[in-house]
Design a protein around this motif. Structure first.
Motif, short mmCIF file in Angstrom:
data_model
loop_
_atom_site.label_atom_id
_atom_site.label_comp_id
_atom_site.label_asym_id
_atom_site.label_seq_id
_atom_site.Cartn_x
_atom_site.Cartn_y
_atom_site.Cartn_z
N PHE A 367 0.83 -1.20 0.00
CA PHE A 367 0.00 0.00 0.00
C PHE A 367 0.86 1.25 0.00
O PHE A 367 2.03 1.23 0.42
N TRP A 368 0.26 2.32 -0.50
CA TRP A 368 0.86 3.64 -0.42
C TRP A 368 0.39 4.32 0.86
O TRP A 368 -0.79 4.24 1.21
N LEU A 369 1.31 4.97 1.54
CA LEU A 369 0.92 5.75 2.70
C LEU A 369 0.21 7.01 2.24
O LEU A 369 0.40 7.49 1.12
N ASP A 370 -0.60 7.55 3.12
CA ASP A 370 -1.28 8.81 2.84
C ASP A 370 -0.25 9.89 2.53
O ASP A 370 0.84 9.92 3.10
N ASP A 371 -0.59 10.83 1.64
CA ASP A 371 0.35 11.88 1.25
C ASP A 371 0.80 12.72 2.43
O ASP A 371 1.91 13.24 2.46
N ALA A 372 -0.05 12.87 3.43
CA ALA A 372 0.34 13.64 4.61
C ALA A 372 1.52 12.96 5.27
O ALA A 372 1.55 11.77 5.48
N GLY A 373 2.50 13.71 5.55
CA GLY A 373 3.66 13.16 6.23
C GLY A 373 4.82 12.88 5.29
O GLY A 373 5.92 12.64 5.72
N VAL A 374 4.58 12.88 3.98
CA VAL A 374 5.67 12.70 3.05
C VAL A 374 6.59 13.92 3.09
O VAL A 374 6.14 15.04 3.19
N GLY A 376 9.15 14.08 5.35
CA GLY A 376 9.80 14.18 6.66
C GLY A 376 8.94 14.74 7.76
O GLY A 376 9.40 14.89 8.89
N ASP A 377 7.68 15.09 7.48
CA ASP A 377 6.82 15.63 8.53
C ASP A 377 6.24 14.47 9.33
O ASP A 377 5.14 14.00 9.09
N GLU A 378 7.01 13.97 10.31
CA GLU A 378 6.61 12.80 11.08
C GLU A 378 5.30 13.04 11.83
O GLU A 378 4.48 12.14 11.98
N ALA A 379 5.10 14.25 12.33
CA ALA A 379 3.91 14.54 13.12
C ALA A 379 2.63 14.39 12.30
O ALA A 379 1.56 14.12 12.83
N ALA A 380 2.75 14.56 10.98
CA ALA A 380 1.57 14.52 10.14
C ALA A 380 1.22 13.12 9.64
O ALA A 380 0.17 12.88 9.09
N LYS A 381 2.12 12.17 9.82
CA LYS A 381 1.88 10.82 9.33
C LYS A 381 0.71 10.18 10.06
O LYS A 381 0.59 10.29 11.28
N THR A 382 -0.15 9.51 9.31
CA THR A 382 -1.34 8.94 9.91
C THR A 382 -1.24 7.42 10.06
O THR A 382 -2.13 6.81 10.63
N PHE A 383 -0.20 6.81 9.52
CA PHE A 383 -0.07 5.36 9.60
C PHE A 383 0.99 4.97 10.63
O PHE A 383 2.08 5.55 10.69
N HIS A 384 0.65 3.97 11.45
CA HIS A 384 1.62 3.36 12.35
C HIS A 384 1.42 1.86 12.27
O HIS A 384 0.29 1.37 12.23
N VAL A 385 2.50 1.10 12.25
CA VAL A 385 2.40 -0.34 12.07
C VAL A 385 1.55 -0.99 13.15
O VAL A 385 0.89 -2.02 12.92
N ASN A 386 1.51 -0.42 14.35
CA ASN A 386 0.68 -1.02 15.39
C ASN A 386 -0.81 -0.92 15.08
O ASN A 386 -1.61 -1.72 15.56
N GLU A 387 -1.19 0.08 14.28
CA GLU A 387 -2.57 0.15 13.81
C GLU A 387 -2.88 -1.05 12.91
O GLU A 387 -3.95 -1.67 13.00
N LEU A 388 -1.93 -1.38 12.04
CA LEU A 388 -2.09 -2.55 11.18
C LEU A 388 -2.13 -3.82 12.01
O LEU A 388 -2.96 -4.71 11.77
N ASN A 389 -1.26 -3.93 13.00
CA ASN A 389 -1.23 -5.13 13.83
C ASN A 389 -2.57 -5.36 14.55
O ASN A 389 -3.07 -6.48 14.62
N ASP A 390 -3.14 -4.28 15.09
CA ASP A 390 -4.42 -4.41 15.77
C ASP A 390 -5.53 -4.82 14.80
O ASP A 390 -6.39 -5.65 15.12
N LEU A 391 -5.50 -4.24 13.60
CA LEU A 391 -6.51 -4.58 12.60
C LEU A 391 -6.40 -6.06 12.22
O LEU A 391 -7.41 -6.77 12.11
N LEU A 392 -5.16 -6.54 12.04
CA LEU A 392 -4.96 -7.94 11.66
C LEU A 392 -5.44 -8.88 12.76
O LEU A 392 -6.08 -9.90 12.49
N ARG A 393 -5.15 -8.54 14.01
CA ARG A 393 -5.60 -9.40 15.11
C ARG A 393 -7.12 -9.36 15.25
O ARG A 393 -7.75 -10.35 15.65
N GLN A 394 -7.70 -8.21 14.93
CA GLN A 394 -9.15 -8.11 15.00
C GLN A 394 -9.82 -9.02 13.98
O GLN A 394 -10.84 -9.64 14.25
N VAL A 395 -9.21 -9.13 12.80
CA VAL A 395 -9.77 -9.97 11.74
C VAL A 395 -9.37 -11.43 11.92
O VAL A 395 -10.21 -12.33 11.87
N GLY A 396 -8.09 -11.67 12.13
CA GLY A 396 -7.58 -13.04 12.12
C GLY A 396 -7.34 -13.65 13.49
O GLY A 396 -7.08 -14.86 13.58
#
Length: 457
Positions: A367-374, A376-396
Motif C-alpha cells: 500500500f501507499w501511505l497517505d500523502d500527509a507526512g511525506v 519528513g513531517d513525522e507529526a503529520a503521518k497517519t499510519f503506524h504499524v501497530n494500527e495494522l497489527n491491531d486490525l490484523l488481530r481483530q480480523v484473524g
C-alpha cells in the motif's frame, strides 16, 4: 468440590481447568487456604503475610510513613476486582479494538490464577520465594494515566504515552495499564511495605512468536527502615546489596545454579537501575529489571526518605515460562486445547511437547501511505504499524503468527512512500484452507482501505 464439579458443564473451558485445579491442588496440599476461600467466592486472590524487613534489630513504624497493615490480618481482599468498567469503543478518545476489550472485560479468572497453567506455576514459585510478602493479583487493568505514567516519573513526551503504544479507554486520562508498576504508589499508600503485584498488562506491539498485546507481569517492592545513625551512602549500598542478593537467589530458585551478571540500565522510576541476566543454555538471558526506588515516589506515598528507602523489580511471566517450559509460541498460553492443558501438573515445570505442526500460509499486502507526512513531517503521518497489527488481530485473531515489513521504498517522482508487509497465518490446532485465508485476507484489505487511510496496491 462436589458442587463445583456438578456445575462444570456451565463453565468455559478455561474455568473448567481452574475448577479442576482447585480439587487437585487441595488434594496435593498445594492450595493456599486463602486462595481456596477467594477462588470459591469470586475467583480473586490476594493474601497478606505481615512481615517487614528492618536494618535495625528492633524498629517501630514512625509517623512519617504510612501505617503498616495490621499483624492480625491473615487475609485481605483487593479493593478492585476484575473490571466492571464500560469501554465505549465508539468514543474518539478510545483506541481499544473489540478483541482487546473483550479480553479485558471477560478474562476471569486470569491465566495466572488457573492451575495447571504454566503462568500460574511460575507466579506461585516466585511467591514461594517471598514468603513474607503481600500478594496482590486482582487489580483492575483500567487505570488512570497518572498512575500508569506520572506516578512513576515517566516524562510527558515519553513514547510509551502515545496512542500508537498504549491502549486508551479515554485519552489521555484513562488507559489499560502497560505495567504492574501502575499500582506501586497506590499499594505503598495503603501500607504495603513488602509486596508482589501480578496482573495482565496491555501494549500495542509487534506480531511474532514472542509478542502479544496482552501479557502478564509481576512487580516486587520492599521498603526499608533506615538506621538513624547510619551513613546515607552506606544505607544505599545495603539496599542495593539486599536487592542483588535477593534477585540472584530468585534466579537460582527458578533456573538452578546459574551464573548471574548485572547490567546498568535506565528506568525513570528507579536509580540506580539494573537488569539481571543469567547464563542459560549457552547464552546470556535477561530475567528482570530492577533498581532502588526514586525518593519522590516514596515521598508521594507518605514516607520520609531520610528514614526509608526501597527497591523494586519487574518481570514478565511469559518470558520466564517460555524458557522454563520450552513453549515456542506466546499464543499457546491462550490455548483452550486439552492437548496443551493436559501436559502440565500443578506446581511442576514440565517441558512442553508440541502436539502439532501445521503449515503456514503467507499473504503479502502492499500500500501507499497517505500523502500527509511525506517529506519528513513525522507529526503529520497517519499510519503506524501497530494500527495494522491491531486490525490484523481483530480480523484473524490468533491465526496471525507474524507480520513482517519485507519492502519499503519512496517513489522518485511522486515522493510517495510504499510499504509491503508479509502476513503469516498459522493455526496451532488445525490445518488452514486456502479458501478461509483468502476470505480473511480480503477482509483485511477492505478494513485497511477504510480504517488506516492508505491506498492499497
Amino acid at each position: 468440590f462436589i458442587i463445583l464439579s456438578n456445575n462444570m458443564a456451565t463453565t468455559t473451558p478455561l474455568s473448567r481447568h481452574f475448577l479442576k485445579s482447585l480439587a487437585s491442588r487441595s488434594q496435593a496440599r498445594h492450595l493456599r487456604l486463602s486462595e481456596l476461600t477467594s477462588a470459591l467466592s469470586s475467583h480473586q486472590q490476594c493474601w497478606h503475610h505481615p512481615s517487614t524487613f528492618h536494618f535495625a534489630a528492633s524498629a517501630s513504624s514512625s509517623s512519617s510513613s504510612p501505617t503498616p497493615l495490621s499483624n492480625s490480618a491473615a487475609y485481605f481482599s483487593s479493593a478492585t476486582s476484575p473490571t466492571t468498567s464500560v469501554i465505549n469503543l465508539e468514543s474518539p478518545s478510545c483506541n481499544i479494538p473489540p478483541h482487546i476489550a473483550d479480553r479485558v472485560l471477560s478474562q476471569t479468572p486470569k491465566l495466572y490464577q488457573q492451575q495447571p497453567h504454566p503462568l500460574c506455576t511460575i507466579k506461585e514459585k516466585i511467591e514461594d520465594f517471598f514468603p513474607g510478602f503481600d500478594y496482590v493479583d486482582s487489580k483492575d487493568p483500567i487505570v488512570a494515566s497518572t498512575a500508569n505514567f506520572d506516578s512513576l516519573l515517566i516524562p510527558p513526551d515519553h513514547v510509551s504515552r502515545s496512542k500508537s503504544d498504549t491502549y486508551y479507554v479515554d485519552h489521555p486520562d484513562l488507559c489499560l495499564r502497560t505495567h504492574t508498576s501502575a499500582h506501586q504508589l497506590e499499594l505503598l499508600k495503603q501500607g504495603h511495605r513488602e509486596f508482589l503485584c501480578t496482573g495482565d498488562v496491555y501494549r500495542r506491539d509487534d506480531i511474532d512468536k514472542s509478542h502479544y498485546p496482552i501479557f502478564h507481569q509481576m512487580e516486587g517492592v520492599k521498603v526499608f527502615d533506615l538506621p538513624q545513625d547510619g551513613d546515607p551512602e552506606q544505607n544505599a549500598e545495603l539496599v542495593m546489596e539486599d536487592l542483588k542478593e535477593t534477585l540472584e537467589g530468585l534466579a537460582k530458585h527458578l533456573f538452578g545454579p546459574v551464573e548471574c551478571r548485572w547490567v546498568d540500565e535506565y528506568f525513570p522510576f528507579t536509580h540506580p537501575s539494573l537488569e539481571l541476566e543469567i547464563w542459560y543454555q549457552d547464552d546470556w538471558m535477561e530475567v528482570l529489571g530492577c533498581g532502588v526506588m526514586q525518593p519522590k515516589i516514596l515521598q508521594d506515598a507518605g514516607y520520609d526518605t531520610s528514614k526509608h528507602q526501597a527497591w523494586a523489580f519487574g518481570l514478565g511471566l511469559e518470558r520466564l515460562a517460555m524458557v522454563l517450559f520450552e513453549i515456542p509460541d506466546i499464543r499457546l498460553f491462550w490455548s483452550q486445547d486439552e492437548r496443551f492443558w493436559n501436559q502440565f501438573q500443578p506446581g511442576e515445570i514440565t517441558k512442553f511437547q508440541p502436539y502439532s505442526k501445521y503449515p503456514p500460509c503467507y499473504k503479502d499486502v502492499s500500500f501507499w501511505l497517505d500523502d500527509a507526512g511525506v517529506g519528513g513531517d513525522e507529526a503529520a503521518k497517519t499510519f503506524h504499524v501497530n494500527e495494522l497489527n491491531d486490525l490484523l488481530r481483530q480480523v484473524g485473531g490468533d491465526l496471525i503468527e507474524a507480520v513482517e515489513l519485507v519492502d519499503q521504498f519512496t517513489h522518485p517522482k511522486t515522493n510517495r512512500e510504499s510499504h509491503c508487509y508479509r502476513i503469516t497465518y498459522r493455526s496451532m490446532d488445525r490445518s488452514l484452507t486456502n479458501q478461509e485465508i483468502d476470505a480473511l485476507q480480503e477482509q483485511v484489505r477492505d478494513k485497511m482501505s477504510i480504517e488506516l487511510n492508505v491506498e492499497l496496491r
